[in-house]
Design a protein around this motif. Structure first.
Motif, PDB file in Angstrom:
ATOM      1  N   LEU A   1       0.799  -1.215   0.000  1.00 31.87           N
ATOM      2  CA  LEU A   1       0.000   0.000   0.000  1.00 31.87           C
ATOM      3  C   LEU A   1       0.839   1.276   0.000  1.00 31.87           C
ATOM      4  O   LEU A   1       0.517   2.240  -0.687  1.00 31.87           O
ATOM      5  CB  LEU A   1      -0.929   0.013   1.221  1.00 31.87           C
ATOM      6  CG  LEU A   1      -2.146  -0.894   1.148  1.00 31.87           C
ATOM      7  CD1 LEU A   1      -2.976  -0.719   2.409  1.00 31.87           C
ATOM      8  CD2 LEU A   1      -2.993  -0.598  -0.082  1.00 31.87           C
ATOM      9  N   PHE A   2       1.927   1.294   0.775  1.00 32.81           N
ATOM     10  CA  PHE A   2       2.621   2.547   1.003  1.00 32.81           C
ATOM     11  C   PHE A   2       3.908   2.710   0.213  1.00 32.81           C
ATOM     12  O   PHE A   2       4.359   3.816  -0.032  1.00 32.81           O
ATOM     13  CB  PHE A   2       2.907   2.728   2.498  1.00 32.81           C
ATOM     14  CG  PHE A   2       1.652   2.839   3.302  1.00 32.81           C
ATOM     15  CD1 PHE A   2       0.895   3.992   3.259  1.00 32.81           C
ATOM     16  CD2 PHE A   2       1.207   1.778   4.073  1.00 32.81           C
ATOM     17  CE1 PHE A   2      -0.282   4.094   3.978  1.00 32.81           C
ATOM     18  CE2 PHE A   2       0.031   1.874   4.802  1.00 32.81           C
ATOM     19  CZ  PHE A   2      -0.715   3.041   4.756  1.00 32.81           C
ATOM     20  N   ILE A   3       4.519   1.631  -0.183  1.00 31.80           N
ATOM     21  CA  ILE A   3       5.699   1.745  -1.028  1.00 31.80           C
ATOM     22  C   ILE A   3       5.284   1.691  -2.498  1.00 31.80           C
ATOM     23  O   ILE A   3       6.016   2.105  -3.381  1.00 31.80           O
ATOM     24  CB  ILE A   3       6.714   0.619  -0.709  1.00 31.80           C
ATOM     25  CG1 ILE A   3       7.138   0.719   0.762  1.00 31.80           C
ATOM     26  CG2 ILE A   3       7.946   0.714  -1.580  1.00 31.80           C
ATOM     27  CD1 ILE A   3       8.104  -0.350   1.193  1.00 31.80           C
ATOM     28  N   PHE A   4       4.071   1.206  -2.746  1.00 35.55           N
ATOM     29  CA  PHE A   4       3.525   1.119  -4.095  1.00 35.55           C
ATOM     30  C   PHE A   4       4.419   0.277  -5.004  1.00 35.55           C
ATOM     31  O   PHE A   4       4.707   0.637  -6.142  1.00 35.55           O
ATOM     32  CB  PHE A   4       3.338   2.513  -4.711  1.00 35.55           C
ATOM     33  CG  PHE A   4       2.600   3.470  -3.828  1.00 35.55           C
ATOM     34  CD1 PHE A   4       3.069   4.755  -3.647  1.00 35.55           C
ATOM     35  CD2 PHE A   4       1.439   3.076  -3.185  1.00 35.55           C
ATOM     36  CE1 PHE A   4       2.393   5.644  -2.830  1.00 35.55           C
ATOM     37  CE2 PHE A   4       0.758   3.956  -2.367  1.00 35.55           C
ATOM     38  CZ  PHE A   4       1.244   5.256  -2.193  1.00 35.55           C
ATOM     39  N   GLY A   5       4.880  -0.828  -4.450  1.00 33.49           N
ATOM     40  CA  GLY A   5       5.758  -1.693  -5.213  1.00 33.49           C
ATOM     41  C   GLY A   5       5.047  -2.393  -6.354  1.00 33.49           C
ATOM     42  O   GLY A   5       5.662  -2.780  -7.319  1.00 33.49           O
ATOM     43  N   GLU A   6       3.744  -2.571  -6.244  1.00 39.28           N
ATOM     44  CA  GLU A   6       2.998  -3.266  -7.282  1.00 39.28           C
ATOM     45  C   GLU A   6       2.549  -2.292  -8.357  1.00 39.28           C
ATOM     46  O   GLU A   6       2.027  -1.225  -8.069  1.00 39.28           O
ATOM     47  CB  GLU A   6       1.785  -3.960  -6.675  1.00 39.28           C
ATOM     48  CG  GLU A   6       2.052  -5.394  -6.318  1.00 39.28           C
ATOM     49  CD  GLU A   6       0.765  -6.138  -6.006  1.00 39.28           C
ATOM     50  OE1 GLU A   6      -0.271  -5.809  -6.594  1.00 39.28           O
ATOM     51  OE2 GLU A   6       0.818  -7.052  -5.170  1.00 39.28           O
ATOM     52  N   LYS A   7       2.719  -2.675  -9.579  1.00 41.23           N
ATOM     53  CA  LYS A   7       2.326  -1.839 -10.705  1.00 41.23           C
ATOM     54  C   LYS A   7       0.818  -1.566 -10.669  1.00 41.23           C
ATOM     55  O   LYS A   7       0.376  -0.438 -10.909  1.00 41.23           O
ATOM     56  CB  LYS A   7       2.711  -2.524 -12.017  1.00 41.23           C
ATOM     57  CG  LYS A   7       2.298  -1.738 -13.254  1.00 41.23           C
ATOM     58  CD  LYS A   7       2.616  -2.513 -14.524  1.00 41.23           C
ATOM     59  CE  LYS A   7       2.095  -1.762 -15.742  1.00 41.23           C
ATOM     60  NZ  LYS A   7       2.356  -2.512 -16.988  1.00 41.23           N
TER      61      LYS A   7
ATOM     62  N   LEU B   1      -3.914   2.310  -9.682  1.00 42.39           N
ATOM     63  CA  LEU B   1      -5.093   2.701  -8.913  1.00 42.39           C
ATOM     64  C   LEU B   1      -4.849   4.013  -8.161  1.00 42.39           C
ATOM     65  O   LEU B   1      -5.754   4.856  -8.075  1.00 42.39           O
ATOM     66  CB  LEU B   1      -5.481   1.595  -7.930  1.00 42.39           C
ATOM     67  CG  LEU B   1      -6.024   0.311  -8.564  1.00 42.39           C
ATOM     68  CD1 LEU B   1      -6.298  -0.738  -7.488  1.00 42.39           C
ATOM     69  CD2 LEU B   1      -7.301   0.590  -9.352  1.00 42.39           C
ATOM     70  N   ILE B   2      -3.655   4.189  -7.612  1.00 46.32           N
ATOM     71  CA  ILE B   2      -3.324   5.431  -6.913  1.00 46.32           C
ATOM     72  C   ILE B   2      -3.353   6.608  -7.886  1.00 46.32           C
ATOM     73  O   ILE B   2      -3.913   7.669  -7.592  1.00 46.32           O
ATOM     74  CB  ILE B   2      -1.935   5.342  -6.240  1.00 46.32           C
ATOM     75  CG1 ILE B   2      -1.945   4.279  -5.139  1.00 46.32           C
ATOM     76  CG2 ILE B   2      -1.527   6.696  -5.681  1.00 46.32           C
ATOM     77  CD1 ILE B   2      -2.849   4.602  -3.967  1.00 46.32           C
ATOM     78  N   ILE B   3      -2.759   6.416  -9.058  1.00 49.23           N
ATOM     79  CA  ILE B   3      -2.752   7.475 -10.079  1.00 49.23           C
ATOM     80  C   ILE B   3      -4.176   7.786 -10.520  1.00 49.23           C
ATOM     81  O   ILE B   3      -4.567   8.961 -10.653  1.00 49.23           O
ATOM     82  CB  ILE B   3      -1.889   7.059 -11.289  1.00 49.23           C
ATOM     83  CG1 ILE B   3      -0.413   6.992 -10.883  1.00 49.23           C
ATOM     84  CG2 ILE B   3      -2.070   8.035 -12.450  1.00 49.23           C
ATOM     85  CD1 ILE B   3       0.485   6.359 -11.911  1.00 49.23           C
TER      86      ILE B   3
ATOM     87  N   VAL C   1      -8.362   0.290  -3.541  1.00 52.28           N
ATOM     88  CA  VAL C   1      -8.226  -1.167  -3.358  1.00 52.28           C
ATOM     89  C   VAL C   1      -9.337  -1.843  -4.160  1.00 52.28           C
ATOM     90  O   VAL C   1     -10.144  -2.591  -3.614  1.00 52.28           O
ATOM     91  CB  VAL C   1      -8.307  -1.548  -1.864  1.00 52.28           C
ATOM     92  CG1 VAL C   1      -7.816  -2.981  -1.652  1.00 52.28           C
ATOM     93  CG2 VAL C   1      -7.468  -0.621  -1.004  1.00 52.28           C
ATOM     94  N   ASN C   2      -9.377  -1.565  -5.438  1.00 52.00           N
ATOM     95  CA  ASN C   2     -10.437  -2.091  -6.293  1.00 52.00           C
ATOM     96  C   ASN C   2     -10.176  -3.566  -6.618  1.00 52.00           C
ATOM     97  O   ASN C   2      -9.233  -3.896  -7.350  1.00 52.00           O
ATOM     98  CB  ASN C   2     -10.535  -1.264  -7.574  1.00 52.00           C
ATOM     99  CG  ASN C   2     -11.745  -1.624  -8.412  1.00 52.00           C
ATOM    100  OD1 ASN C   2     -11.705  -2.563  -9.204  1.00 52.00           O
ATOM    101  ND2 ASN C   2     -12.817  -0.890  -8.229  1.00 52.00           N
TER     102      ASN C   2
END
Length: 282
Positions: free
Chosen positions: A22-28, A33-35, A145-146
């Protein structure tokens, strides 16, 4: 300090993995989703600014709210029509017939409030409070978190795309009721409305689960009452989500009081004044 905090948590621990995700956004996929969420907030801000500046008539104000809430409902059901027109199968699922998850209830509450004749009534105040505070968190979580996108990270899949779009319009509608002053900021009253809403979630979930049992239909995890939303994080369940939600609502309402209410009307100042008067009387 952040590095020490991460080192403190065992790297093989599931909680570490979730925090890292969630916080490091390591997953593409999470980055996308954040963008998308940031773009949604930016667009909502522009639309709301224009509405706040340009809408003067009550009729127009009401009309825009109805259009936004109807758009959310339309998007929610649009995959049925798209599926039928492209494959010949309408793909009409449980979520189209029942309010299984919190966002479904928020969609209908938003629509009810939009068409409510007396919005200044007690019912109107409760619905507006609940729509803004809970709707904001539901819309945010529903995007960031879709489940559909994380399971199928393809915006070309209309079912995935409409899930994000419908949460965006839900978020827009919930922010609209605050910006257009349907919500009266009062931390304790807002908190009571949120608690009533959370209880409604539980009642809805219990009803649907038992309804499905009664008719011997495959069970559904309504309102996450049967299983936690995240399989690997059992401590994130209905109870903890509810408690966290109540705290978040009260915190947000307190923050809004600070920015939008005179000092003497904020609950913190009123409480401190009562304490001072008691000390003086003593």
């Amino acid at each position: 300090k952040y590095i020490k905090f991460l080192n403190f948590i065992n790297k093989n621990n599931k909680l570490y993995c979730y925090i890292n995700r969630l916080f490091i956004f390591g997953e593409k996929n999470m980055k996308v989703l954040i963008i998308y969420y940031l773009i949604t907030i930016a667009l909502c801000s522009i639309i709301l600014y224009i509405c706040h500046k340009k809408i003067k008539k009550e009729y127009t104000k009401e009309l825009v709210l109805k259009i936004i809430t109807l758009s959310t409902v339309f998007l929610h059901y649009s995959d049925v029509w798209v599926s039928y027109l492209t494959t010949g199968d309408p793909d009409f699922g449980k979520s189209h017939m029942f309010a299984i998850y919190p966002c479904h209830i928020m969609m209908w509450i938003s629509l009810i409030f939009a068409f409510l004749a007396k919005k200044d009534s007690k019912l109107g105040h409760i619905l507006a409070d609940f729509m803004f505070y809970i709707g904001f968190f539901c819309g945010t979580i529903g995007i960031v978190v879709n489940d559909s996108y994380l399971a199928t990270p393809d915006l070309g899949d209309y079912e995935v795309l409409k899930g994000l779009l419908s949460h965006s319009t839900l978020l827009l509608g919930c922010l609209y009721v605050f910006v257009m002053k349907y919500v009266k900021v009062n931390a304790f009253r807002n908190l009571c409305s949120a608690v009533v809403g959370f209880l409604a979630f539980i009642v809805d979930g219990v009803f649907i689960i038992n309804l499905f049992k009664l008719f011997d239909v495959e069970e559904v995890n309504a309102m996450y009452l049967l299983e936690p939303p995240f399989e690997n994080l059992p401590f994130i369940n209905t109870a903890t989500i509810g408690i966290a939600g109540v705290i978040a609502v009260f915190g947000l309402a307190t923050l809004l009081e600070y920015f939008f209410l005179p000092k003497e009307q904020r609950w913190i100042n009123r409480l401190s004044k009562k304490g001072e008067s008691k000390c003086t009387n003593f």
